[in-house]
Design a protein around this motif. Structure first.
Motif, mmCIF file in Angstrom:
data_model
loop_
_atom_site.group_PDB
_atom_site.id
_atom_site.type_symbol
_atom_site.label_atom_id
_atom_site.label_comp_id
_atom_site.label_asym_id
_atom_site.label_seq_id
_atom_site.Cartn_x
_atom_site.Cartn_y
_atom_site.Cartn_z
ATOM 1 N N LEU A 134 19.690 9.719 -9.982
ATOM 2 C CA LEU A 134 18.293 10.128 -10.074
ATOM 3 C C LEU A 134 17.404 9.284 -9.169
ATOM 4 C CD1 LEU A 134 16.003 11.727 -11.645
ATOM 5 C CD2 LEU A 134 15.786 9.616 -12.943
ATOM 6 N N LEU A 135 17.708 7.999 -9.053
ATOM 7 C CA LEU A 135 16.878 7.105 -8.261
ATOM 8 C C LEU A 135 16.848 7.532 -6.796
ATOM 9 C CD1 LEU A 135 17.614 5.492 -10.891
ATOM 10 C CD2 LEU A 135 17.391 3.420 -9.507
ATOM 11 N N GLY A 136 17.991 8.018 -6.299
ATOM 12 C CA GLY A 136 18.046 8.468 -4.918
ATOM 13 C C GLY A 136 17.166 9.674 -4.679
ATOM 14 N N VAL A 137 17.212 10.653 -5.596
ATOM 15 C CA VAL A 137 16.375 11.841 -5.448
ATOM 16 C C VAL A 137 14.899 11.466 -5.582
ATOM 17 C CG1 VAL A 137 15.903 14.156 -6.315
ATOM 18 C CG2 VAL A 137 18.255 13.287 -6.300
ATOM 19 N N ALA A 138 14.596 10.548 -6.512
ATOM 20 C CA ALA A 138 13.214 10.091 -6.673
ATOM 21 C C ALA A 138 12.698 9.471 -5.380
ATOM 22 C CB ALA A 138 13.127 9.092 -7.817
ATOM 23 N N GLU A 139 13.548 8.695 -4.709
ATOM 24 C CA GLU A 139 13.117 8.087 -3.458
ATOM 25 C C GLU A 139 12.939 9.132 -2.359
ATOM 26 O OE1 GLU A 139 13.844 4.142 -2.466
ATOM 27 O OE2 GLU A 139 14.739 4.597 -0.511
ATOM 28 N N LYS A 140 13.797 10.157 -2.330
ATOM 29 C CA LYS A 140 13.602 11.242 -1.359
ATOM 30 C C LYS A 140 12.228 11.868 -1.531
ATOM 31 C CE LYS A 140 16.521 10.181 0.539
ATOM 32 N NZ LYS A 140 16.954 9.973 1.938
ATOM 33 N N GLY A 141 11.755 11.974 -2.775
ATOM 34 C CA GLY A 141 10.463 12.580 -3.036
ATOM 35 C C GLY A 141 9.289 11.673 -2.719
ATOM 36 N N TRP A 142 9.475 10.377 -2.917
ATOM 37 C CA TRP A 142 8.353 9.451 -2.742
ATOM 38 C C TRP A 142 8.287 8.873 -1.331
ATOM 39 C CZ3 TRP A 142 4.348 8.128 -6.024
ATOM 40 C CH2 TRP A 142 3.539 7.061 -5.614
ATOM 41 N N SER A 143 9.417 8.426 -0.810
ATOM 42 C CA SER A 143 9.408 7.625 0.415
ATOM 43 C C SER A 143 9.915 8.342 1.642
ATOM 44 C CB SER A 143 10.269 6.363 0.226
ATOM 45 O OG SER A 143 9.915 5.666 -0.939
ATOM 46 N N GLY A 144 10.755 9.347 1.482
ATOM 47 C CA GLY A 144 11.318 10.010 2.641
ATOM 48 C C GLY A 144 12.640 9.416 3.075
ATOM 49 N N ALA A 145 12.928 9.540 4.345
ATOM 50 C CA ALA A 145 14.252 9.194 4.869
ATOM 51 C C ALA A 145 14.403 7.693 5.074
ATOM 52 C CB ALA A 145 14.497 9.929 6.184
ATOM 53 N N ARG A 146 15.394 7.115 4.473
ATOM 54 C CA ARG A 146 15.819 5.737 4.694
ATOM 55 C C ARG A 146 17.331 5.758 4.860
ATOM 56 N NH1 ARG A 146 11.725 1.753 3.246
ATOM 57 N NH2 ARG A 146 9.803 2.966 3.150
ATOM 58 N N SER A 147 17.903 4.673 5.340
ATOM 59 C CA SER A 147 19.353 4.624 5.504
ATOM 60 C C SER A 147 20.024 4.295 4.181
ATOM 61 C CB SER A 147 19.738 3.577 6.556
ATOM 62 O OG SER A 147 19.590 2.270 6.035
ATOM 63 N N THR B 70 0.868 -1.171 0.000
ATOM 64 C CA THR B 70 0.000 0.000 0.000
ATOM 65 C C THR B 70 0.905 1.220 0.000
ATOM 66 O OG1 THR B 70 -1.652 -1.211 1.284
ATOM 67 C CG2 THR B 70 -1.882 1.189 1.168
ATOM 68 N N ASP B 71 0.751 2.065 -0.992
ATOM 69 C CA ASP B 71 1.809 3.050 -1.257
ATOM 70 C C ASP B 71 1.221 4.403 -1.635
ATOM 71 O OD1 ASP B 71 4.433 3.817 -1.468
ATOM 72 O OD2 ASP B 71 4.797 2.848 -3.398
ATOM 73 N N THR B 72 1.707 5.441 -0.978
ATOM 74 C CA THR B 72 1.369 6.817 -1.322
ATOM 75 C C THR B 72 2.635 7.663 -1.238
ATOM 76 O OG1 THR B 72 0.773 7.272 0.978
ATOM 77 C CG2 THR B 72 -1.023 6.689 -0.516
ATOM 78 N N PRO B 73 2.728 8.760 -2.021
ATOM 79 C CA PRO B 73 3.949 9.564 -2.030
ATOM 80 C C PRO B 73 4.044 10.525 -0.855
ATOM 81 C CG PRO B 73 2.392 10.456 -3.599
ATOM 82 C CD PRO B 73 1.776 9.204 -3.055
ATOM 83 N N ARG B 74 5.287 10.840 -0.498
ATOM 84 C CA ARG B 74 5.547 11.815 0.562
ATOM 85 C C ARG B 74 5.271 13.235 0.076
ATOM 86 N NH1 ARG B 74 11.515 12.949 3.278
ATOM 87 N NH2 ARG B 74 10.786 13.832 5.247
#
Length: 539
Positions: free
Chosen positions: A494-507, A178-182
């Protein structure tokens, strides 16, 4: 976009790499690969080991196997059917299966379903459910279905991305995502002004962005070295201003029909185009095209260098504002999206008083033609229009006064897009040995592009987390001339920035495991990427 006077003359190096195409580029100890087999055909990543990371993952149950007799069942609507055909177009070449796209209910195959009652999924969220007999993607809006399809393709073996027949089985782990963007704004920018890229090259990049749930495509259309969009009321902008590029090479421009083609293609990938007309600086191409836009009435020579901060429209002339209004009116008319970017950075040849006066009139023109203003964060030095957006491109070392200026604009209601140059600029070198790119913001390895939190980035300046509209990864093209070079600089950062936008902070340590699994997928799609030694890529 970058401090003035910091560029070396790169033309000699540019000639060395301009024809490199899909070959390897030096930097960070890695090269690029295409055509390797990746993992064994039956290898399947664990549910949720995708990029961007999903918000919620509940593994369990029996995996789903896509079989030869499967169908893609869709709601009976043109938009859902189009998403189904898009998915079928990805799966058919590698699986060899017919995969008919069939309207109506069913319990077999892949199901794409819109459910307006699923309010918690919002405009872009989705739910993916995988079990022995069925794989279902449910969303409230079509954009959510499209994003769910991107997750689905990453859960299948990497070979599914190839355009030739491959060996299965084609399995997806059991369970529910179940997934929604940050953030509502998850962008990428392409500079077509310093070097021109064709419609097909731009569409290729858009397709690559869509895989990682980017929803905004910022197109930097004008700069000192070239004007790339036709404006009927000022035709010399492209015939003169669009005739060259950095280093004196050939230029190019988009007709309005070609621009609409880009906009339509982006829309088919649920991506909004934000055109940028950079004003009042970065206008050497304009000043070469029309003598009357210079204060002395004399046209300037075309500029093909890489210095910044020297050009400016003549703020005191009424014709300047006729020009600004005409350009904004024509670009707004062919742009269905909400935003129009007016640049505003590095206007070093414009006094602060003139800059403020100019920006007030430019912002009024944008509002008059029905768009919301976006500008680089220097726009915060003027009175920002209500609802406008500042795009922050500073670094960890940006002067505190400038950060505080942005914070003051936020207190008055401005929103922020974060593109910190030492984190999100995809044209920065990976390391000191990288042949392409620049390094004025520092060296940006794959780990540095990921290891930051947008919600906290300007907290020390007093910017609250809820002022951040989203993130964007710009790709400037001073040293880039081919699609292969664009890709090698963009991927995998690009994938890292995309994840910052969608998921938020991860290690970083957790992310690098998932990133490694993207290598075979990038290769299968024919994307040239940088194999950073900081990631344990599959052999």
């Amino acid at each position: 976009m970058r401090p003035p006077g910091t560029f070396p003359r790169l033309f000699g190096a540019l000639l060395l790499v301009a024809g490199a195409g899909a070959g390897c580029f030096a930097g960070d100890g890695g090269g690029s690969r295409q055509g390797s087999g990746g993992p064994a055909p039956g290898a399947v990543p664990a549910l949720g080991r995708v990029v961007p990371a999903p918000a919620s993952v509940k593994p369990g149950g029996t995996l789903y196997t896509l079989g030869a007799k499967a169908a893609i069942r869709v709601d009976d609507s043109p938009e859902v059917r189009r998403i189904g055909e898009y998915l079928a177009g990805i799966l058919r070449p590698s699986t060899g299966y017919a995969l008919p796209v069939t309207p109506g209910p069913g319990t077999d195959g892949v199901q794409l379903r819109l459910r307006p009652s699923e309010r918690a999924l919002g405009e872009e969220g989705y739910r993916l459910e995988s079990s022995a007999g069925t794989l279902a993607v449910t969303a409230r809006e079509p954009a959510g279905l499209f994003h769910g399809v991107q997750t689905l393709r990453q859960l299948l073996p990497a070979a599914v991305e190839r355009r030739t027949l491959q060996t299965g089985p084609w399995t997806v782990p059991g369970g529910t995502i179940t997934d929604t963007p940050r953030y509502a704004y998850r962008g990428a920018m392409l500079d077509v002004a310093r070097h021109f890229f064709t419609v097909d090259q731009v569409k290729r990049y858009i397709d690559q962005l869509a895989v990682y749930k980017i929803n905004t495509f910022h197109l930097h259309l004008t700069d000192d070295q070239g004007w790339r969009i036709a404006v009927d009321s000022w035709p010399a902008l492209v015939t003169v201003g669009g005739s060259t590029s950095v280093g004196g090479g050939p230029g190019g421009h988009y007709t309005k029909a070609q621009y609409r083609e880009i906009v339509d293609h982006a829309a088919s990938r649920y991506m909004e185009v934000v055109p940028e007309i950079d004003l009042p600086g970065h206008t050497a191409a304009v000043l070469a095209s029309y003598a009357e836009l210079n204060c002395d009435g004399e046209a300037r020579p075309l500029y093909t260098g890489v210095d910044v901060g020297f050009s400016s429209l003549c703020v005191d002339k009424p014709v300047t504002y006729d020009f600004v209004d005409d350009v904004i009116r024509e670009i707004a008319a062919i742009t269905p999206g909400r935003y129009l970017h007016i640049g505003g950075d590095e206007a070093d040849s414009t006094s602060p008083e003139d800059y403020a006066a100019f920006m007030a009139k430019a912002q009024a023109a944008v509002a008059r033609h029905g768009k919301t203003v976006v500008g680089w964060h220097q726009i915060a030095g003027s009175e920002m229009a209500e609802g406008s957006v500042a795009q922050y491109w500073g670094t960890d070392g940006t002067e505190p006064g400038e950060r505080e200026e942005v914070a003051a604009a936020v207190k008055k209601g401005a929103r922020l897009i974060l593109s910190p140059a030492d984190r999100a600029y995809l044209d920065m070198k990976y390391d000191s040995g990288t042949q392409l790119g620049l390094k004025w913001a520092g060296l940006v390895g794959v780990d540095r592009s990921y290891d930051w939190d947008p919600s906290e980035y300007l907290a020390d300046a007093g910017v609250p987390a809820d002022a951040v509209l989203g993130v964007e990864a710009p790709l400037w093209s001073e040293t880039l001339t081919t699609s292969a070079q664009l890709e090698w600089m963009a991927f995998p950062r690009l994938l890292g920035v995309a994840e910052k936008g969608w998921s938020g902070a991860r290690s970083w340590e957790e992310y690098r495991v998932r990133l490694a699994e993207q290598g075979p997928r990038l290769e299968a799609r024919g994307v040239v990427y940088h194999r950073s030694p900081k990631v344990d890529w599959p052999e």
